[in-house]
Design an enzyme around this catalytic site. Structure first.
Site, PDB file in Angstrom:
ATOM      1  N   ASP A 134       7.705  -1.958  -3.812  1.00 53.71           N
ATOM      2  CA  ASP A 134       6.887  -3.165  -3.880  1.00 53.71           C
ATOM      3  C   ASP A 134       5.564  -3.072  -3.121  1.00 53.71           C
ATOM      4  O   ASP A 134       4.918  -4.080  -2.877  1.00 53.71           O
ATOM      5  CB  ASP A 134       7.681  -4.373  -3.375  1.00 53.71           C
ATOM      6  CG  ASP A 134       8.092  -4.221  -1.919  1.00 53.71           C
ATOM      7  OD1 ASP A 134       8.057  -3.094  -1.407  1.00 53.71           O
ATOM      8  OD2 ASP A 134       8.447  -5.237  -1.297  1.00 53.71           O
ATOM      9  N   GLU A 135       5.142  -1.880  -2.731  1.00 55.72           N
ATOM     10  CA  GLU A 135       3.849  -1.757  -2.053  1.00 55.72           C
ATOM     11  C   GLU A 135       3.197  -0.428  -2.392  1.00 55.72           C
ATOM     12  O   GLU A 135       3.870   0.545  -2.725  1.00 55.72           O
ATOM     13  CB  GLU A 135       3.997  -1.922  -0.540  1.00 55.72           C
ATOM     14  CG  GLU A 135       4.874  -0.889   0.127  1.00 55.72           C
ATOM     15  CD  GLU A 135       4.930  -1.053   1.637  1.00 55.72           C
ATOM     16  OE1 GLU A 135       3.872  -1.343   2.246  1.00 55.72           O
ATOM     17  OE2 GLU A 135       6.019  -0.882   2.204  1.00 55.72           O
TER      18      GLU A 135
ATOM     19  N   ASP B  78       0.905  -5.476  -1.426  1.00 54.47           N
ATOM     20  CA  ASP B  78       2.311  -5.709  -1.105  1.00 54.47           C
ATOM     21  C   ASP B  78       2.787  -6.920  -1.890  1.00 54.47           C
ATOM     22  O   ASP B  78       2.227  -8.018  -1.759  1.00 54.47           O
ATOM     23  CB  ASP B  78       2.443  -5.962   0.403  1.00 54.47           C
ATOM     24  CG  ASP B  78       3.884  -5.915   0.883  1.00 54.47           C
ATOM     25  OD1 ASP B  78       4.776  -5.677   0.052  1.00 54.47           O
ATOM     26  OD2 ASP B  78       4.110  -6.137   2.082  1.00 54.47           O
TER      27      ASP B  78
END
Length: 524
Positions: free
Chosen positions: A216-217, A126
């Site tokens: 974003d992860e 993350d």
């Protein structure tokens, strides 16, 4: 026994002082509303040291009397009524013999235990405050001051701002009351997408079949990588994080575990710029879950958390004590989910998002109250164009088109239409959405919106001839072979870290499909 308007059950003797009882009810409702107003991002990293009671007071006073406040108050009262019914049902169940339900729950636990797989190494990565971190690269002067991305509503904020209680999903005017010196920057998705691509290129070197969870992860299975490079999970993840920082100049945090559910929880343990591993043995996993608050589990939000809390299920360990009641109070699906959570079970299969069966593809936008006829149509057209891009990226068309609006009163309405053919082009999406929108305008004179969205369901695949650059690679990597723990180098049973490795480790070869897209989402 009678049920009052709050949470507690009062006997006839308890109701001798109605004013006092009413006051207690008002306080209970007041407190639950304040907790609700803290929003869905309460568990975001960087909030642990924040005085949430103070934050809730600020949000309450800043929004009191607004349409948002009234909507949340109404929803909170509805939830309170639902909880009263759950408690009443639980009291009924306590009077009957639940031995068969208890046996059924224990049999299901035994069945689940047989499916436990401890052979895989799953990682959840993350990016730390992603949008804010990307902006800080262009504005280094903002690294040490409270800053956020997003104007009307914050999409993320850096860790300096989080110390004041600011978080994603929070209204900008509320955030400014919590932190008057907060600097808010506008969104720039093109910039974030480019930076995400840099991160993806590194991830694909460790698992070419990594699974995107958002921009974003992502999840990776590094079992094969560790076996091939004779590395422990901790070494491999430290190397990965250091490589991301060296390439993209942003930090990521990681959770390492035997399955995706625990890896997701673990990735928040040492944020920002850290990693945490839950050892792959049953005893460690059960101990890890025992005292974990239910809200920390992905899939348990503020509503379900409150329902569980009402029956004294506050931690994942408490689930077991109430296992005989769960299916009758919350249904079979919730019962199965909660038992898996209690045992710390989750999926170990990690594969590209494109390989998962999608039920819908949608795009929506939140904005300040808007009522102008041409302005709203322009926004609808823009939504159609954005949805066209998402459909092209996922290689889908939709047989059903759904229009979603949120009024300035926060009331959400949806309408849907079934076009004569599957649609994906912006012109078609707009053409079929506009009549639905116009009908709503007639039904609601002076319609004022704060959200507009379109979604395609009943999806079909776009033919390869028309999907252009969004086609998968011509020679996609084969499914990863199963590697068991016996093939891996033994590693320590517990570890955590707050920064990347100091030693230099050889760089792995780059995978062929390192450029796969992640889906868009708000930053953590």
């Amino acid at each position: 026994m009678t049920v009052d308007d709050g949470f507690q059950i009062k006997s006839e003797d308890d109701r001798t002082d109605p004013p006092k009882a009413n006051a207690e009810i008002a306080v209970a409702e007041h407190d639950t509303l304040k907790y609700r107003l803290l929003g869905p991002s309460l568990t975001k990293p960087g909030q642990d040291a924040v005085d949430q009671q103070k934050v809730s007071e600020v949000i309450y006073n800043a929004s009191k009397g607004s349409k948002f406040f009234n909507n949340e108050e109404s929803r909170d009262k509805n939830l309170t009524q639902k909880i009263e019914k759950i408690l009443a049902r639980k009291r009924q169940l306590e009077r009957i013999d639940l031995a068969s339900d208890l046996r059924r729950a224990d049999d299901y636990i035994t069945e689940l235990e047989l499916s436990r797989d401890l052979s895989q190494i799953v990682v959840h990565v993350d990016c730390d405050a992603f949008y804010a971190a990307v902006e800080e690269l262009d504005h280094p002067e903002l690294k040490h001051v409270p800053m956020a991305v997003g104007k009307g509503v914050l999409t993320t904020c850096n860790y300096h701002a989080r110390k004041f209680g600011c978080r994603s999903g929070m209204a900008g005017f509320v955030a400014m009351k919590l932190c008057p010196q907060l600097i808010c920057l506008p969104l720039n998705f093109e910039k974030y997408t480019k930076k995400a691509q840099e991160v993806r290129e590194v991830l694909a070197q460790y698992d070419a079949r990594f699974q995107s969870a958002s921009m974003d992860e992502a999840y990776l299975n590094i079992t094969q990588y560790c076996a091939d490079h004779d590395m422990s999970p901790d070494e491999a993840v430290s190397q990965l994080r250091a490589q991301v920082f060296g390439s993209a100049k942003i930090t990521i945090s990681a959770g390492v575990a035997a399955n995706a559910r625990i890896a997701k929880i673990a990735s928040n343990r040492n944020k920002p710029n850290g990693q945490f591993r839950v050892a792959s043995d049953r005893a460690t996993i059960m101990a890890f879950m025992q005292d974990l608050p239910t809200r920390k589990v992905n899939g348990i939000g503020r509503v379900f958390e409150r329902e569980l809390d009402a029956i004294d299920v506050k931690t994942c360990g408490d689930i077991y004590l109430h296992r005989a009641f769960l299916s009758k109070l919350f249904g079979e699906k919730a019962f199965h989910f909660l038992m898996q959570v209690h045992l710390g079970l989750g999926h170990t299969s990690v594969r590209p998002s494109e390989e998962h069966e999608r039920k819908s593809v949608g795009t929506e936008s939140t904005f300040r109250d808007m009522s102008g006829r041409e302005e709203l149509r322009a926004k609808l057209r823009w939504i159609a164009e954005e949805l066209e891009k998402d459909l092209a990226r996922t290689q889908h068309k939709g047989r059903t088109l759904v229009l979603k609006i949120k009024l300035h009163t926060y009331e959400v309405l949806t309408r849907q239409v079934v076009p004569p053919k599957a649609v994906a082009a912006a012109d078609d999406l707009y053409a079929y959405a506009l009549p639905m929108f116009q009908k709503l305008e007639r039904e609601i004179p002076g319609m004022k919106l704060r959200l507009l969205g379109l979604r395609c369901t009943h999806l079909t695949w776009i033919s390869s001839a028309s999907s252009g650059r969004f086609l998968p690679p011509p020679n996609p990597p084969p499914p990863r072979p199963t590697v068991t723990t016996a093939q891996r180098k033994p590693t320590p049973t517990a570890t955590n870290g707050k920064s990347g490795p100091s030693k230099t480790i050889s760089k792995p070869p780059r995978a062929k499909n390192a450029g796969r897209k992640w889906s868009s989402s708000s930053s953590t």
